[in-house]
Motif scaffolding. Structure first.
Motif, PDB file in Angstrom:
ATOM      1  N   ILE A  63     -29.086  24.265 -29.278  1.00  0.00           N
ATOM      2  CA  ILE A  63     -30.327  24.044 -30.041  1.00  0.00           C
ATOM      3  C   ILE A  63     -30.258  22.700 -30.745  1.00  0.00           C
ATOM      4  CG2 ILE A  63     -31.950  25.030 -31.694  1.00  0.00           C
ATOM      5  CD1 ILE A  63     -30.522  27.708 -31.423  1.00  0.00           C
ATOM      6  N   CYS A  64     -29.095  22.363 -31.312  1.00  0.00           N
ATOM      7  CA  CYS A  64     -28.930  21.085 -32.005  1.00  0.00           C
ATOM      8  C   CYS A  64     -29.185  19.910 -31.066  1.00  0.00           C
ATOM      9  CB  CYS A  64     -27.528  20.974 -32.607  1.00  0.00           C
ATOM     10  SG  CYS A  64     -27.201  22.167 -33.916  1.00  0.00           S
ATOM     11  N   HIS A  65     -28.638  19.970 -29.866  1.00  0.00           N
ATOM     12  CA  HIS A  65     -28.853  18.898 -28.893  1.00  0.00           C
ATOM     13  C   HIS A  65     -30.346  18.715 -28.616  1.00  0.00           C
ATOM     14  CE1 HIS A  65     -24.662  18.427 -26.816  1.00  0.00           C
ATOM     15  NE2 HIS A  65     -24.552  18.517 -28.131  1.00  0.00           N
ATOM     16  N   GLU A  66     -31.046  19.836 -28.438  1.00  0.00           N
ATOM     17  CA  GLU A  66     -32.475  19.751 -28.141  1.00  0.00           C
ATOM     18  C   GLU A  66     -33.253  19.166 -29.316  1.00  0.00           C
ATOM     19  OE1 GLU A  66     -35.562  19.462 -25.972  1.00  0.00           O
ATOM     20  OE2 GLU A  66     -33.761  20.362 -25.089  1.00  0.00           O
ATOM     21  N   MET A  67     -32.870  19.538 -30.529  1.00  0.00           N
ATOM     22  CA  MET A  67     -33.529  18.988 -31.711  1.00  0.00           C
ATOM     23  C   MET A  67     -33.285  17.482 -31.835  1.00  0.00           C
ATOM     24  SD  MET A  67     -32.952  21.984 -34.585  1.00  0.00           S
ATOM     25  CE  MET A  67     -33.454  20.878 -35.918  1.00  0.00           C
ATOM     26  N   THR A  76     -33.472  19.704 -44.396  1.00  0.00           N
ATOM     27  CA  THR A  76     -32.467  20.298 -45.265  1.00  0.00           C
ATOM     28  C   THR A  76     -31.639  21.249 -44.401  1.00  0.00           C
ATOM     29  OG1 THR A  76     -33.752  20.154 -47.305  1.00  0.00           O
ATOM     30  CG2 THR A  76     -32.072  21.865 -47.215  1.00  0.00           C
ATOM     31  N   LEU A  77     -30.325  21.147 -44.455  1.00  0.00           N
ATOM     32  CA  LEU A  77     -29.441  22.038 -43.710  1.00  0.00           C
ATOM     33  C   LEU A  77     -28.796  23.018 -44.673  1.00  0.00           C
ATOM     34  CD1 LEU A  77     -27.609  19.465 -41.381  1.00  0.00           C
ATOM     35  CD2 LEU A  77     -29.832  20.591 -41.030  1.00  0.00           C
ATOM     36  N   SER A  78     -28.931  24.304 -44.391  1.00  0.00           N
ATOM     37  CA  SER A  78     -28.344  25.348 -45.228  1.00  0.00           C
ATOM     38  C   SER A  78     -27.380  26.167 -44.384  1.00  0.00           C
ATOM     39  CB  SER A  78     -29.438  26.269 -45.795  1.00  0.00           C
ATOM     40  OG  SER A  78     -30.310  25.562 -46.650  1.00  0.00           O
ATOM     41  N   PHE A  79     -26.137  26.260 -44.835  1.00  0.00           N
ATOM     42  CA  PHE A  79     -25.162  27.033 -44.071  1.00  0.00           C
ATOM     43  C   PHE A  79     -24.006  27.442 -44.976  1.00  0.00           C
ATOM     44  CE2 PHE A  79     -24.549  22.463 -43.252  1.00  0.00           C
ATOM     45  CZ  PHE A  79     -23.241  22.251 -43.634  1.00  0.00           C
ATOM     46  N   GLN A  80     -23.287  28.444 -44.507  1.00  0.00           N
ATOM     47  CA  GLN A  80     -22.104  28.900 -45.220  1.00  0.00           C
ATOM     48  C   GLN A  80     -20.971  27.913 -44.949  1.00  0.00           C
ATOM     49  OE1 GLN A  80     -19.870  32.223 -43.641  1.00  0.00           O
ATOM     50  NE2 GLN A  80     -20.139  33.345 -45.545  1.00  0.00           N
ATOM     51  N   ALA A  85     -22.264  21.588 -35.486  1.00  0.00           N
ATOM     52  CA  ALA A  85     -23.728  21.536 -35.571  1.00  0.00           C
ATOM     53  C   ALA A  85     -24.189  20.449 -36.538  1.00  0.00           C
ATOM     54  CB  ALA A  85     -24.297  22.904 -35.952  1.00  0.00           C
ATOM     55  N   PRO A  86     -23.780  20.492 -37.818  1.00  0.00           N
ATOM     56  CA  PRO A  86     -24.192  19.396 -38.706  1.00  0.00           C
ATOM     57  C   PRO A  86     -23.577  18.060 -38.314  1.00  0.00           C
ATOM     58  CG  PRO A  86     -22.643  20.836 -39.832  1.00  0.00           C
ATOM     59  CD  PRO A  86     -23.031  21.522 -38.557  1.00  0.00           C
ATOM     60  N   GLU A  87     -22.406  18.068 -37.676  1.00  0.00           N
ATOM     61  CA  GLU A  87     -21.770  16.806 -37.270  1.00  0.00           C
ATOM     62  C   GLU A  87     -22.622  16.092 -36.209  1.00  0.00           C
ATOM     63  OE1 GLU A  87     -18.650  14.431 -38.494  1.00  0.00           O
ATOM     64  OE2 GLU A  87     -18.597  16.583 -38.889  1.00  0.00           O
ATOM     65  N   TYR A  88     -23.122  16.857 -35.246  1.00  0.00           N
ATOM     66  CA  TYR A  88     -24.013  16.264 -34.250  1.00  0.00           C
ATOM     67  C   TYR A  88     -25.279  15.721 -34.912  1.00  0.00           C
ATOM     68  CZ  TYR A  88     -21.713  17.545 -29.820  1.00  0.00           C
ATOM     69  OH  TYR A  88     -20.866  17.622 -28.738  1.00  0.00           O
ATOM     70  N   PHE A  89     -25.852  16.492 -35.835  1.00  0.00           N
ATOM     71  CA  PHE A  89     -27.046  16.031 -36.547  1.00  0.00           C
ATOM     72  C   PHE A  89     -26.759  14.737 -37.312  1.00  0.00           C
ATOM     73  CE2 PHE A  89     -29.047  20.535 -36.995  1.00  0.00           C
ATOM     74  CZ  PHE A  89     -29.677  20.391 -35.771  1.00  0.00           C
ATOM     75  N   ALA A  90     -25.641  14.732 -38.038  1.00  0.00           N
ATOM     76  CA  ALA A  90     -25.308  13.571 -38.860  1.00  0.00           C
ATOM     77  C   ALA A  90     -25.016  12.348 -38.007  1.00  0.00           C
ATOM     78  CB  ALA A  90     -24.113  13.887 -39.759  1.00  0.00           C
ATOM     79  N   GLY A  91     -24.350  12.552 -36.869  1.00  0.00           N
ATOM     80  CA  GLY A  91     -24.085  11.434 -35.967  1.00  0.00           C
ATOM     81  C   GLY A  91     -25.376  10.805 -35.475  1.00  0.00           C
ATOM     82  N   ALA A  92     -26.359  11.643 -35.165  1.00  0.00           N
ATOM     83  CA  ALA A  92     -27.663  11.126 -34.737  1.00  0.00           C
ATOM     84  C   ALA A  92     -28.320  10.323 -35.846  1.00  0.00           C
ATOM     85  CB  ALA A  92     -28.564  12.287 -34.316  1.00  0.00           C
ATOM     86  N   MET A  93     -28.166  10.793 -37.086  1.00  0.00           N
ATOM     87  CA  MET A  93     -28.735  10.064 -38.225  1.00  0.00           C
ATOM     88  C   MET A  93     -28.031   8.735 -38.436  1.00  0.00           C
ATOM     89  SD  MET A  93     -29.146  11.385 -42.142  1.00  0.00           S
ATOM     90  CE  MET A  93     -29.623  10.279 -43.479  1.00  0.00           C
ATOM     91  N   MET A  94     -26.717   8.701 -38.266  1.00  0.00           N
ATOM     92  CA  MET A  94     -25.972   7.453 -38.402  1.00  0.00           C
ATOM     93  C   MET A  94     -26.453   6.400 -37.414  1.00  0.00           C
ATOM     94  SD  MET A  94     -22.145   9.067 -38.881  1.00  0.00           S
ATOM     95  CE  MET A  94     -21.299   7.499 -38.652  1.00  0.00           C
TER      96      MET A  94
END
Length: 338
Positions: A63-67, A76-80, A85-94
Motif C-alpha cells: 500500500i505504501c508503494h502505491e501511495m 500525519t502518520l499514527s502508529f505504535q 512503512a514510514p521509512e519508505y514514506f520518509a525517503g520519498a519525502m527526502m
C-alpha cells in the motif's frame, strides 16, 4: 470553540468518528479492488494515516508503494511501532517533498530493531521538517483502543511515570473515584488505516497469525481501512472458526490480495525478513544525512517504486530466488519455535 476543538484532534474528532461509523455502509458486500482503486478512493492529502504491523512485521508495504507512486501531501502518520512503512514514506519525502510529504508523526517507536535505527526519521527530525508527538507503545495502543470504542479519551497510569506527559497531549486529573492522579490520553481516529494480514475474505473479515499489533483497534478506529492479504480465501473457510477473525468485515473498505505484501519485512507463517534488502535500503538513506548525494536513493525509487506499475512488478525485480529464500527462512524459524 469549534475551531479550537478541531485543532486538538489530528485525525477525526470523536464526534466525527462516531458520525463516520454511523454512516458507514456495514453491508456484507464484495470489497475486492486493486491497490490503485483503493488508494485513489480512500486516501487524500492531509489525512491521518494509521499504520498496522509492528516494526518490520506485517508492515503494509504494498500500500505504501502505491501511495508513493500516486503522491500525497501533508500526511500525519499514527502508529505504535513501525519500520519500513514510514521509512519508505520518509525517503520519498527526502527526494521530492513537492510530490510526497509527511507533516506529523504520532508514535512510540520508528526503527528497525536488529537492522538499526531509522535514518530517514533522523534526517527529517534534525531539519525540523516534521512535527513529532512521542508516546509509549502502550499509550498508542490505548489511544487506538479508545478510538475503536467511540470514546474521546482513555484513562491510564502509564504517562505518570515518565516524560511522555511532557511530549504529548496527555491530560492529568485527579480520579473522581480515588482522588489520585490519573492520565487521560486522547483517542486516535485516523482517516484511513493501512493493514496487512495473512488471510481475508472478499467481505473484509481478516485473520492475523502471530502478534496482532493493535491492528484490529486501528481498523475499528479509522474512518476507512485498506487491507492487503497474503491469501484471499472463501468466506466459508475463513469463518469456519469465528474466534480466528481478528478484524470484522464492517471495519474494512477495501481488500486486495497481495502475496509478499509486507516484503522486505516479515509475515508470520509466510516469509522471514529480508535483512539484506532492508540494510541495502537503509544504507542508501544514511549518507544523505551527512551531506552525501541522494542519487543512489533516487535510483532505488526509480527502479523499484516509480519505475514499476504495481507491487507484483516490484517483486519481479526482487526475483523468485530471493522470495523463495525468505519463505524458506520463515519455515525454518517456525520449526525452531515449535
Amino acid at each position: 470553540m469549534e475551531n479550537n476543538a478541531k485543532m486538538f484532534w489530528t485525525g477525526l474528532s470523536p464526534d466525527e468518528a462516531r458520525e463516520a461509523l454511523v454512516n458507514k455502509d456495514k453491508s456484507q458486500k464484495d470489497k475486492r479492488m486493486t491497490l490503485k482503486e483503493a488508494v485513489s478512493r480512500f486516501v487524500k492529502d492531509g489525512d491521518n494515516v494509521g499504520i498496522g504491523g509492528f516494526v518490520d512485521v506485517r508492515q503494509p508495504i504494498a500500500i505504501c508503494h502505491e501511495m508513493i507512486r500516486k503522491g500525497f501531501k501533508d500526511l500525519t502518520l499514527s502508529f505504535q511501532s513501525a519500520g519500513m512503512a514510514p521509512e519508505y514514506f520518509a525517503g520519498a519525502m527526502m527526494l521530492n517533498p513537492d510530490k510526497f510529504s509527511i507533516k506529523r508523526i504520532e508514535l512510540a517507536y520508528w526503527g528497525h530493531e536488529a537492522f538499526g535505527l531509522a535514518p530517514a526519521w533522523r534526517y527529517l527530525a534534525e531539519r525540523g521538517m516534521i512535527e513529532i508527538e512521542d508516546w509509549s507503545n502502550y499509550n498508542m495502543s490505548a489511544r487506538f483502543k479508545a478510538g475503536s470504542m467511540g470514546l474521546p479519551f482513555i484513562p491510564t497510569r502509564g504517562p505518570l511515570g515518565g516524560d511522555v506527559k511532557h511530549t504529548s497531549r496527555t491530560k492529568i486529573i485527579n480520579c473522581p473515584f480515588t482522588d489520585r492522579p490519573i492520565a487521560l490520553l486522547p483517542a486516535s481516529n485516523p482517516d484511513v488505516a493501512l493493514i496487512h494480514v495473512q488471510a481475508a475474505d472478499m467481505y473484509g473479515n481478516c485473520i492475523i497469525r502471530g502478534t496482532d499489533c493493535t491492528c484490529a483497534e486501528i481498523a475499528m478506529a479509522s474512518a476507512h481501512t485498506i487491507v492487503t492479504c497474503e491469501q484471499l480465501v472463501s468466506h466459508e473457510l475463513l469463518t469456519r472458526n469465528p474466534k480466528d477473525i481478528m478484524i470484522p468485515f464492517a471495519a474494512v473498505d477495501a481488500v486486495i490480495e497481495v502475496p509478499y505484501g509486507a516484503y522486505p519485512g516479515a509475515c508470520r507463517r509466510h516469509y522471514w525478513f529480508d535483512g539484506d534488502h532492508i540494510r541495502k535500503f537503509l544504507g542508501l538513506i544514511a549518507p544523505i544525512a551527512k551531506g552525501g548525494s541522494p542519487d543512489a536513493l533516487q535510483a532505488y525509487y526509480d527502479e523499484y517504486i516509480y519505475g514499476v506499475e504495481n507491487f507484483e512488478d516490484f517483486l519481479q525485480k526482487v526475483g523468485v530466488k530471493q522470495l523463495l529464500a525468505v519463505k524458506a527462512a520463515e519455515y525454518d524459524n517456525c520449526e525452531r519455535l515449535v
